[in-house]
Motif scaffolding. Sequence first.
Motif, PDB file in Angstrom:
ATOM      1  N   LYS A 136       0.838  -1.205   0.000  1.00  0.00           N
ATOM      2  CA  LYS A 136       0.000   0.000   0.000  1.00  0.00           C
ATOM      3  C   LYS A 136       0.876   1.259   0.000  1.00  0.00           C
ATOM      4  O   LYS A 136       1.719   1.432   0.873  1.00  0.00           O
ATOM      5  CB  LYS A 136      -0.889  -0.028   1.237  1.00  0.00           C
ATOM      6  N   SER A 164      -0.837   3.096   8.134  1.00  0.00           N
ATOM      7  CA  SER A 164      -0.889   1.682   7.742  1.00  0.00           C
ATOM      8  C   SER A 164      -0.253   1.436   6.373  1.00  0.00           C
ATOM      9  O   SER A 164      -0.167   0.290   5.928  1.00  0.00           O
ATOM     10  CB  SER A 164      -2.337   1.181   7.731  1.00  0.00           C
ATOM     11  N   SER A 165       0.222   2.472   5.726  1.00  0.00           N
ATOM     12  CA  SER A 165       0.838   2.310   4.407  1.00  0.00           C
ATOM     13  C   SER A 165       2.177   1.594   4.519  1.00  0.00           C
ATOM     14  O   SER A 165       2.824   1.604   5.568  1.00  0.00           O
ATOM     15  CB  SER A 165       1.029   3.670   3.742  1.00  0.00           C
ATOM     16  N   TYR A 208      -4.038  11.835  -1.064  1.00  0.00           N
ATOM     17  CA  TYR A 208      -4.889  12.774  -0.331  1.00  0.00           C
ATOM     18  C   TYR A 208      -4.303  14.176  -0.398  1.00  0.00           C
ATOM     19  O   TYR A 208      -3.095  14.346  -0.503  1.00  0.00           O
ATOM     20  CB  TYR A 208      -4.964  12.394   1.155  1.00  0.00           C
ATOM     21  N   SER A 261      -1.046  -0.814  -4.433  1.00  0.00           N
ATOM     22  CA  SER A 261      -2.355  -0.171  -4.376  1.00  0.00           C
ATOM     23  C   SER A 261      -2.049   1.229  -3.858  1.00  0.00           C
ATOM     24  O   SER A 261      -1.094   1.412  -3.094  1.00  0.00           O
ATOM     25  CB  SER A 261      -3.293  -0.923  -3.424  1.00  0.00           C
ATOM     26  N   SER A 262      -2.804   2.228  -4.294  1.00  0.00           N
ATOM     27  CA  SER A 262      -2.434   3.580  -3.868  1.00  0.00           C
ATOM     28  C   SER A 262      -3.647   4.473  -3.675  1.00  0.00           C
ATOM     29  O   SER A 262      -4.711   4.246  -4.240  1.00  0.00           O
ATOM     30  CB  SER A 262      -1.477   4.229  -4.867  1.00  0.00           C
ATOM     31  N   LYS A 263      -3.417   5.494  -2.867  1.00  0.00           N
ATOM     32  CA  LYS A 263      -4.394   6.547  -2.619  1.00  0.00           C
ATOM     33  C   LYS A 263      -3.608   7.818  -2.364  1.00  0.00           C
ATOM     34  O   LYS A 263      -2.588   7.800  -1.670  1.00  0.00           O
ATOM     35  CB  LYS A 263      -5.252   6.192  -1.402  1.00  0.00           C
ATOM     36  N   GLY A 320      -9.637   8.543   9.212  1.00  0.00           N
ATOM     37  CA  GLY A 320      -9.430   7.585   8.129  1.00  0.00           C
ATOM     38  C   GLY A 320      -8.190   7.896   7.315  1.00  0.00           C
ATOM     39  O   GLY A 320      -7.451   6.985   6.920  1.00  0.00           O
ATOM     40  N   VAL A 321      -7.945   9.175   7.051  1.00  0.00           N
ATOM     41  CA  VAL A 321      -6.743   9.565   6.301  1.00  0.00           C
ATOM     42  C   VAL A 321      -5.494   9.218   7.110  1.00  0.00           C
ATOM     43  O   VAL A 321      -4.546   8.626   6.586  1.00  0.00           O
ATOM     44  CB  VAL A 321      -6.769  11.068   5.936  1.00  0.00           C
ATOM     45  N   ASP A 348      -5.215   6.991   9.451  1.00  0.00           N
ATOM     46  CA  ASP A 348      -5.102   5.530   9.493  1.00  0.00           C
ATOM     47  C   ASP A 348      -4.461   4.996   8.213  1.00  0.00           C
ATOM     48  O   ASP A 348      -3.631   4.081   8.257  1.00  0.00           O
ATOM     49  CB  ASP A 348      -6.475   4.880   9.698  1.00  0.00           C
ATOM     50  N   ASP A 349      -4.846   5.558   7.054  1.00  0.00           N
ATOM     51  CA  ASP A 349      -4.231   5.147   5.790  1.00  0.00           C
ATOM     52  C   ASP A 349      -2.747   5.496   5.760  1.00  0.00           C
ATOM     53  O   ASP A 349      -1.926   4.711   5.281  1.00  0.00           O
ATOM     54  CB  ASP A 349      -4.942   5.790   4.601  1.00  0.00           C
ATOM     55  N   VAL A 385       0.675   5.442  -0.012  1.00  0.00           N
ATOM     56  CA  VAL A 385      -0.190   6.584   0.248  1.00  0.00           C
ATOM     57  C   VAL A 385       0.582   7.860  -0.040  1.00  0.00           C
ATOM     58  O   VAL A 385       1.741   8.000   0.352  1.00  0.00           O
ATOM     59  CB  VAL A 385      -0.709   6.584   1.708  1.00  0.00           C
TER      60      VAL A 385
END
Length: 186
Positions: free
Chosen positions: A5, A72-73, A41, A37-39, A65-66, A68-69, A7
Amino acid sequence: MSAPKLVGVAGSFNRPSKTYALVQTVADLAVERYGFSSKVYDLHDVGPSLGAAQWRKELDDQAKGVIDDIVSSDALIIGSPTFKGSYPGLFKHLIDLIDPHELRAKPIIITATGGGHRHALMVEHQLRPLFGFFMAHTLPTAVYASDRDFTDYKVSSEPLANRINEVVGELSAFFPHSVRVLAAAE
């Protein structure tokens, strides 16, 4: 086995944003190369509770939530606009709400944008020490981009694209299996 992950965090409120565009460009190349996998923000995604919260527990669910991401990345891309030689206060406040042990040993690509090359050392004098405090692994290559490196909020400079390619390549020290899987698939 799930994909690692990635981020990205762009410390900007502006939309569109050159900082966001830079972080997204780095993320896209890393996804292509390693299968992350990526996001990505920006501060809009964190939401309005950030400015009012003194403690993480005071954030709303969106902001939690942000964070946490982020924590957890498996890897982070940090991007900051440069204001008066440093990062914006709300961006720093977001980082301040993360416990130091939560970023320990995490690989981080540091990036920044600014109006001109006068602020280019911001990545070395501001961002690298900040994440050094967290004992994170900031990658050796830092990426700074000025206004002239973009056209319509897209990376348009070949030297900048080369630097992005270089730093994304440095992730292979942390994700060698991902590199081999992609190489074998080609």
